[in-house]
Design a protein around this motif. Structure first.
Motif, short mmCIF file in Angstrom:
data_model
loop_
_atom_site.label_atom_id
_atom_site.label_comp_id
_atom_site.label_asym_id
_atom_site.label_seq_id
_atom_site.Cartn_x
_atom_site.Cartn_y
_atom_site.Cartn_z
N GLN A 71 31.84 12.12 -26.42
CA GLN A 71 31.55 12.96 -25.02
C GLN A 71 31.89 14.11 -25.10
N ILE A 72 30.97 14.89 -24.39
CA ILE A 72 30.77 16.40 -24.63
C ILE A 72 31.33 16.96 -23.06
N GLU A 73 32.23 17.97 -22.79
CA GLU A 73 32.28 18.50 -21.69
C GLU A 73 32.21 19.85 -21.68
N GLY A 74 31.28 20.27 -20.74
CA GLY A 74 31.04 21.72 -20.58
C GLY A 74 29.62 21.98 -20.01
N ASP A 75 29.07 23.06 -20.30
CA ASP A 75 27.60 23.40 -19.73
C ASP A 75 26.78 22.22 -20.21
N LEU A 76 25.59 21.83 -19.51
CA LEU A 76 24.78 20.64 -19.89
C LEU A 76 23.89 21.14 -21.01
N GLY A 77 23.49 22.59 -20.92
CA GLY A 77 22.53 22.89 -21.84
C GLY A 77 23.17 23.02 -23.30
N LYS A 78 24.59 23.54 -23.34
CA LYS A 78 25.27 23.47 -24.71
C LYS A 78 25.64 22.09 -24.97
N ALA A 79 25.89 21.20 -23.98
CA ALA A 79 26.07 19.94 -24.52
C ALA A 79 25.09 19.07 -25.09
N LYS A 80 23.65 19.49 -24.56
CA LYS A 80 22.53 18.93 -25.28
C LYS A 80 22.28 19.55 -26.74
#
Length: 388
Positions: A71-80
């Motif tokens: 699970q990655i929390e933060g900016d969606l672009g960075k998460a991808k």
């Protein structure tokens, strides 16, 4: 009434969907890596999740994982971008690659944004031109400058790689030489360095001339041992297939069907650089590497590398790649050190230029004052004659 209620419910559902989308954009994504393999996951995550923490710190986001679920929390672009990076690393574990902080550091430099990461990794995965094959390892060019460097080396007879320490200039050149030797493209490899002291004198070192010079050539031996193994290297040196020598030993020779690398070329004089370049024979290839910010020549002696870059700037058919601090592939601290020195040297240059400009201005003012005084003194006798 029922129509109004249905419209209200529809509007509430729409608002809830928009809220979910907003929350997803803010909080990132959840995904699984497949197949679920405990050993591969341990390799991916590192001891105490050190690899995951390294990635999270770089992107300034939060990463949670339980087994194969991330699970990655933060900016969606960075998460991808992080999702792509984690999936790529997990795929590498299937090939037996040992995930290390160094490998992650290299990949993170290529994954500053999702688009950049996808473009470069796709290119690296499908383009063998960025890979150098040696007997003991496969070496991949990292970043645009290293890839351009590798391309120019393969396309040109004479190549220059200029930039700070840790950018892979010498290592990639040695790897290309080993690959060319294994393919029978050349019959021998010559690795050359000028034996110039960095603050110490050769005469104070113990041993004969060979033993005195050996420390200056050690980085080249280390690179060869990494790629071919020390036993194989020793055999090839005994047969003169590989020669590691100081630059002074090149005078008077013509080197044909050879792969010649001049390392630390910033410490050559103008005469030595000309001598080296005129050694290149038929069927040979030469690579010249150096860092013009680390010149150890005596004060007042011009660097052959600085001079030759100016002399050959308009000559066609010569490859030239300038590396920057952003290309450093050693410990991240090395990149920061290089950047700090570049900043300091830039400030010193500005101060020096300003001081020189001020001195020039003062000199001009003094010259103007002297001329004015001379004009007054010259005119004084004429005025006296007129009074008489």
């Amino acid at each position: 009434m029922s129509d109004e209620l249905a419209a209200l419910n529809k509007e509430q559902d729409k608002e809830q969907a928009n809220s979910d989308i907003s929350k997803s954009t803010k909080h990132g994504i959840t995904f699984h890596v497949e197949p679920d393999d405990v050993k591969r996951l341990a390799n991916l995550c590192g001891q105490l999740d050190s690899h995951i923490k390294q990635i999270a710190k770089h992107f300034k986001i939060k990463i949670y994982n339980r087994g194969a679920r991330f699970q990655i929390e933060g900016d969606l672009g960075k998460a991808k971008a992080v999702k792509n990076l984690i999936n790529h690393l997990y795929h590498e574990t299937h090939n037996g690659t040992q995930i290390t902080p160094d490998l992650i550091h290299l990949l993170l430099r290529e994954a500053k944004a999702e688009h950049s990461y996808k473009r470069k990794k796709s290119s690296a995965n499908h383009d063998d031109s960025h890979i150098i094959k040696t007997p003991r390892m496969m070496i991949q060019a990292r970043g645009d400058n290293q890839q351009d460097y590798l391309k120019t080396i393969r396309e040109h007879v004479l190549n220059f790689g200029v930039g700070p320490a840790g950018t892979g200039k010498t290592y990639l050149a040695v790897a290309c030489a080993v690959e060319a030797l294994m393919r029978d493209e050349v019959s021998r490899i010559l690795l050359v360095r000028p034996a110039v002291e960095a603050g110490e004198k050769l005469g104070f070192l113990p041993g004969d001339l060979s033993q005195k010079i050996d420390p200056y050539l050690r980085p080249l031996y280390d690179a060869l041992n990494d790629m071919m193994g020390s036993e194989q290297v020793e055999k090839l040196i005994e047969r003169n297939v590989i020669e590691v020598a100081p630059l002074a030993y090149m005078r008077g020779r013509t080197l044909s069907h050879s792969y010649i690398i001049l390392d630390e070329s910033q410490n050559t004089t103008r005469e030595q650089m000309k001598m080296f370049l005129t050694r290149i024979g038929f069927g040979s290839k030469a690579v010249v590497t150096g860092d013009i910010t680390q010149i150890d020549l005596p004060r007042g002696v011009q660097s052959g590398l600085r001079h030759v870059l100016d002399v050959l700037k308009d000559v066609e058919g010569i490859g030239l790649i300038h590396f920057a601090s952003s290309d450093v592939v050693r410990h991240p601290l090395v990149q920061k050190v290089v950047e700090a020195y570049e900043k300091s040297e830039s400030i010193e240059k500005k101060r020096s230029d300003a001081k020189h400009a001020e001195q020039k201005r003062i000199a001009l003012e003094q010259s103007a004052q002297l001329q004015a005084t001379h004009a007054i003194l010259t005119a004084a006798p004429n005025n006296q004659d007129q009074d008489k």
